[in-house]
Design a protein around this motif. Structure first.
Motif, PDB file in Angstrom:
ATOM      1  N   TRP A 558      29.998  42.147 -39.716  1.00 62.37           N
ATOM      2  CA  TRP A 558      28.758  42.227 -40.513  1.00 62.37           C
ATOM      3  C   TRP A 558      29.093  42.678 -41.925  1.00 62.37           C
ATOM      4  CZ3 TRP A 558      26.624  39.548 -37.144  1.00 62.37           C
ATOM      5  CH2 TRP A 558      26.407  39.908 -35.817  1.00 62.37           C
ATOM      6  N   ARG A 559      29.961  43.689 -42.054  1.00 63.17           N
ATOM      7  CA  ARG A 559      30.313  44.222 -43.372  1.00 63.17           C
ATOM      8  C   ARG A 559      30.952  43.139 -44.241  1.00 63.17           C
ATOM      9  NH1 ARG A 559      31.402  49.408 -44.844  1.00 63.17           N
ATOM     10  NH2 ARG A 559      31.548  50.063 -42.664  1.00 63.17           N
ATOM     11  N   GLY A 560      31.896  42.393 -43.670  1.00 64.33           N
ATOM     12  CA  GLY A 560      32.626  41.413 -44.462  1.00 64.33           C
ATOM     13  C   GLY A 560      31.853  40.140 -44.722  1.00 64.33           C
ATOM     14  N   TRP A 561      31.227  39.601 -43.675  1.00 63.35           N
ATOM     15  CA  TRP A 561      30.596  38.280 -43.796  1.00 63.35           C
ATOM     16  C   TRP A 561      29.192  38.359 -44.401  1.00 63.35           C
ATOM     17  CZ3 TRP A 561      33.255  33.837 -42.975  1.00 63.35           C
ATOM     18  CH2 TRP A 561      32.536  32.644 -42.968  1.00 63.35           C
ATOM     19  N   PHE A 562      28.443  39.417 -44.082  1.00 63.60           N
ATOM     20  CA  PHE A 562      27.041  39.515 -44.498  1.00 63.60           C
ATOM     21  C   PHE A 562      26.829  40.411 -45.712  1.00 63.60           C
ATOM     22  CE2 PHE A 562      26.578  37.647 -40.405  1.00 63.60           C
ATOM     23  CZ  PHE A 562      25.353  37.019 -40.391  1.00 63.60           C
ATOM     24  N   TYR A 563      27.627  41.470 -45.850  1.00 65.68           N
ATOM     25  CA  TYR A 563      27.399  42.428 -46.928  1.00 65.68           C
ATOM     26  C   TYR A 563      28.331  42.228 -48.120  1.00 65.68           C
ATOM     27  CZ  TYR A 563      24.235  45.310 -44.086  1.00 65.68           C
ATOM     28  OH  TYR A 563      23.171  45.773 -43.342  1.00 65.68           O
ATOM     29  N   SER A 564      29.311  41.360 -48.010  1.00 64.75           N
ATOM     30  CA  SER A 564      30.226  41.147 -49.131  1.00 64.75           C
ATOM     31  C   SER A 564      30.309  39.661 -49.459  1.00 64.75           C
ATOM     32  CB  SER A 564      31.626  41.681 -48.802  1.00 64.75           C
ATOM     33  OG  SER A 564      32.399  40.715 -48.103  1.00 64.75           O
ATOM     34  N   THR A 565      30.989  39.365 -50.547  1.00 66.82           N
ATOM     35  CA  THR A 565      31.253  37.963 -50.906  1.00 66.82           C
ATOM     36  C   THR A 565      32.739  37.632 -50.785  1.00 66.82           C
ATOM     37  OG1 THR A 565      31.471  38.537 -53.262  1.00 66.82           O
ATOM     38  CG2 THR A 565      29.285  37.876 -52.481  1.00 66.82           C
ATOM     39  N   ASN A 566      33.495  38.517 -50.148  1.00 66.62           N
ATOM     40  CA  ASN A 566      34.922  38.263 -49.974  1.00 66.62           C
ATOM     41  C   ASN A 566      35.152  37.013 -49.129  1.00 66.62           C
ATOM     42  OD1 ASN A 566      35.627  40.559 -51.385  1.00 66.62           O
ATOM     43  ND2 ASN A 566      35.800  41.838 -49.559  1.00 66.62           N
ATOM     44  N   PRO A 567      36.120  36.202 -49.488  1.00 67.12           N
ATOM     45  CA  PRO A 567      36.453  35.049 -48.658  1.00 67.12           C
ATOM     46  C   PRO A 567      37.557  35.393 -47.665  1.00 67.12           C
ATOM     47  CG  PRO A 567      37.637  34.886 -50.713  1.00 67.12           C
ATOM     48  CD  PRO A 567      36.843  36.180 -50.776  1.00 67.12           C
TER      49      PRO A 567
END
Length: 771
Positions: A558-567
């Protein structure tokens, strides 16, 4: 190839593991913590609605008339609002979404764009559309008993001041009268409007956001009264509806709910066809194309009123036209008969008659399997000016063939996909009733994921636009300035389709296929739908339920995919190859000899071009070392090895004799978003194997990890993410040894004439053959 003793190798493996740098301050596996709201008695930590969960109710009794000559709506409604909250309410907020089209709309004022030296009439009409006299004309707001109520209109919202506070578990009824001009959807856009057909001089109306509707009041935001600017959709309470729709007498009306007076508005033949459709395997045409074409020719002065009723829905929409063909059949959902229906003008055939109702039926079956059994009595697909928009039990869909009845493959699949998507919205957000004004992804993303499942169950290798991870890569590679997290308010989202539809749908597919597995994911996703059916979930309720029902910690995802724009950009940087040194001289010395004396290009050239060396000409200069072979196996070597081998345990002997190949793979996280490591190994004998390593491999170091793998057969190629499961934005560094990525280029001349679609080409070829 590195060759070391087995006891040294064990130390090397330990060292490779021990040297993973611990990064607690930057751990991707920290829990979301304060990023999620604190659980309470309304919404629990497990994602279940709490024991004190409540929601409001709004019931409507509406009378509306369509003026087909002026494209005008006149309506009156009585709203009965029930306050189930623990709060006293001194006012109510009502949504006036039609004010999007008013001359002083903030949507118009805040639009950005440019002009070009060459512009089409349609584009210029769109720029100058402020001339349209749109928006609600509110003529009365009063108590049901007749007393006037004070009200204040703030753009797309209206506050109605109550004569006395509305206490918990109390109701208040009030009436609103209004009218407005219907927008030309082709010129002005929007989720509602009319389409004019010049050939037969008739109109087709798809009517939505057409009545003042109650805003949501809940335990998370209080009143959800963000202004409607056109992108963020709707937040609405559930209620019961009774709607009387007066239209020209030759119009056919499709609407949310069930028709209450069919005997008064349908012919005996049409009623008979409905009875036939109840037990038909295939859709039955209720209003035929011939009947619709006959209606197109006349303009009667009479009127008919169609009465529809719907229970426990969050909205109501309808469509009306004398052009409508209507077909229907019933589908069995968990032992309950549900109507699947389609309404469309002749311009939609043959595509619509062949596919639409079958797609509705298919969608209800697939979504019911993955969420909850469809609870409503009907699901309708209407073809008209709006390409895709959803409402309870009814949706508006595009996909029109050419005037000659042919269509491209793209048109066919676009139509099937949009019908699946819009019918699917019955589940998200019409039943699982999320707040679209705040979180577009909670309906569009979840629905796009289920759409992907339904498309793949329609036919194998269906050309789905969204869902497969590799299809989101172009968006994930966008410049950082063009990206916002999924967890962004609906009106502030950039690249709306990719962000609110594609990325969350892809994320759910990655969870289902790669991270959780289908069994765990499907159970948890279905549990979320069950828990929050006919309620108002928020993101934390979804996140918590998915973890609670699966026992999978997904906070990192959730943190990486939903809360950030990191690829995702993980590189297979290096592979070190090891084999066990058996210490057997008969094995090791030949290998040492081959390694010490590699064949060089100079040696090869000398063999061809150097006639002879001095030693070859004069052998007498040779001495001991010209015949000495340091890699020759001696009796002493054999005795030493035998003594060593006999000192080993049976388990140690098995390991020495195993012939295992060991590899240390070095992975680097360049993008910031961690993922499981899927590694395909191609062996020298032509076989292959896939190893799957959970994302927790990154838990001690977010940026770089080493992984030891051993195989019985030598590996000639390692490939990371071989099936494109993780949306890695750079696959050039996913292979070791590196492999070039093939590409192609094409030579072409500028095309002057648009090509015919394949059906037209076939028809043209047939005509030529007949000549």
């Amino acid at each position: 190839m590195k060759r070391i003793f087995i006891w040294i190798f064990a130390l090397v493996v330990f060292k490779a593991v021990a040297q993973q740098e611990y990064q607690p301050a930057n751990s991707k596996f920290e829990q979301l913590g304060t990023m999620l709201p604190t659980p309470n008695s309304y919404r629990s930590a497990s994602g279940v609605p709490g024991p004190d969960y409540w929601q409001q109710k709004a019931d409507y009794d509406i009378k509306v008339e369509l003026n087909d000559e002026k494209q005008h709506i006149t309506g009156s409604e009585v709203i009965t609002y029930t306050n189930f909250s623990p709060d006293e309410l001194t006012y109510l907020w009502v949504q006036l979404d039609q004010n999007l089209f008013s001359k002083d709309s903030d949507t118009y004022k805040t639009e950005t764009g440019t002009l070009s030296e060459s512009m089409s009439f349609d584009k210029l009409n769109f720029v100058t559309r402020e001339a349209f006299d749109g928006g609600y004309k509110i003529t009365s707001v009063r108590e049901k008993s007749g007393g006037k109520l004070k009200y204040t209109i703030n753009k797309t919202m209206m506050r109605v001041d109550l004569p006395k506070p509305l206490k918990p578990n109390s109701t208040f009824s009030f009436a609103i009268d209004w009218n407005y001009n219907i927008n030309d959807q082709k010129k002005l856009g929007g989720r509602t409007g009319f389409e004019y057909f010049p050939k037969d001089k008739n109109y087709l109306y798809e009517i939505a956001q057409w009545f003042p509707r109650m805003a949501v009041y809940d335990d998370v935001y209080g009143w959800q009264h963000k202004q409607f600017l056109g992108q963020g959709e709707f937040a609405l309470p559930f209620g019961d509806y009774k709607v009387a729709i007066t239209v020209p007498s030759d119009h056919i009306v499709a609407a949310t709910g069930e028709l209450q007076n069919s005997a008064q508005v349908l012919s005996k033949a049409q009623l008979s066809r409905i009875e036939k459709a109840k037990n038909s395997k295939d859709p039955v045409v209720i209003v035929t194309q011939a009947e619709a074409e006959q209606a197109e020719k006349g303009k009667p002065t009479g009127k008919k009123t169609w009465i529809y009723a719907a229970k426990n829905v969050r909205d109501f929409a309808w469509a009306s036209s004398r052009k409508f063909i209507w077909d229907a059949k019933q589908v069995n959902i968990a032992g309950k008969k549900v109507w699947a229906m389609s309404y469309y003008p002749k311009e939609g055939n043959p595509l619509w008659g062949q596919y639409s109702t079958r797609v509705v039926e298919h969608t209800l079956r697939v979504y019911s399997e993955h969420t909850i059994d469809y609870p409503y009595p009907v699901a309708i697909s209407v073809h008209g000016p709006v390409f895709g928009m959803e409402y309870p039990m009814i949706c508006f869909n595009g996909g029109r063939p050419e005037s000659d009845g042919t269509y491209s493959e793209q048109t066919k699949y676009a139509m099937i996909s949009v019908i699946i998507h819009e019918v699917g919205h019955n589940f998200f957000p019409m039943i699982v009733n999320s707040d679209e004004r705040q979180w577009s992804w909670m309906d569009e993303g979840l629905n796009s994921f289920c759409q992907f499942l339904a498309e793949q169950e329609w036919q194998r290798n269906y050309p789905s636009r969204r869902g497969e991870p590799y299809k989101i890569v172009p968006y994930m590679k966008s410049a950082p300035s063009a990206l916002v997290p999924i967890m962004t308010n609906s009106e502030q989202i950039m690249q709306f389709g990719a962000n609110a539809y594609g990325k969350p749908a892809t994320g759910l597919n990655i969870l289902r296929e790669t991270i959780m597995g289908r069994e765990l994911f499907d159970y948890a996703f279905k549990e979320y739908a069950r828990r929050w059916a006919f309620k108002h979930p928020h993101p934390a309720d979804f996140f918590r339920t998915m973890e609670d029902a699966s026992s999978v910690d997904l906070d990192w995802f959730w943190r990486g995919w939903f809360y950030s724009t990191n690829p995702v950009e993980i590189s297979l940087e290096d592979v070190q190859s090891y084999t066990i040194n058996t210490r057997n001289p008969e094995v090791e010395k030949p290998l040492a000899k081959a390694s010490a004396n590699p064949k060089t290009y100079s040696q090869m050239q000398n063999e061809k071009m150097l006639d002879s060396t001095l030693l070859e000409k004069n052998p007498s200069i040779a001495d001991f070392y010209n015949s000495y072979d340091p890699n020759q196996v001696t009796a002493e070597d054999k005795a030493r090895y035998e003594k060593y081998y006999n000192s080993l345990t049976a388990e140690e002997k098995a390991l020495v004799d195993s012939g295992l190949n060991f590899y240390v793979l070095n992975f680097k996280n360049n993008g910031g978003l961690i993922m499981p490591l899927i590694i395909k190994m191609d062996f020298a004998d032509g076989t292959d194997q896939v190893v799957r390593i959970p994302a927790e491999v990154w838990r001690l170091n977010n940026t770089q990890v080493n992984k030891v793998i051993f195989t019985e057969k030598p590996v000639i190629q390692f490939t990371l993410d071989p099936y494109l499961e993780t949306a890695d934005i750079d696959t050039e560094n996913n292979s070791f040894p590196r492999k070039p990525s093939p590409s192609r280029f094409q030579l072409f001349k500028q095309q002057q004439v648009a090509p015919k679609n394949p059906m037209q080409q076939k028809e043209a070829a047939g005509q030529m053959n007949r000549k």
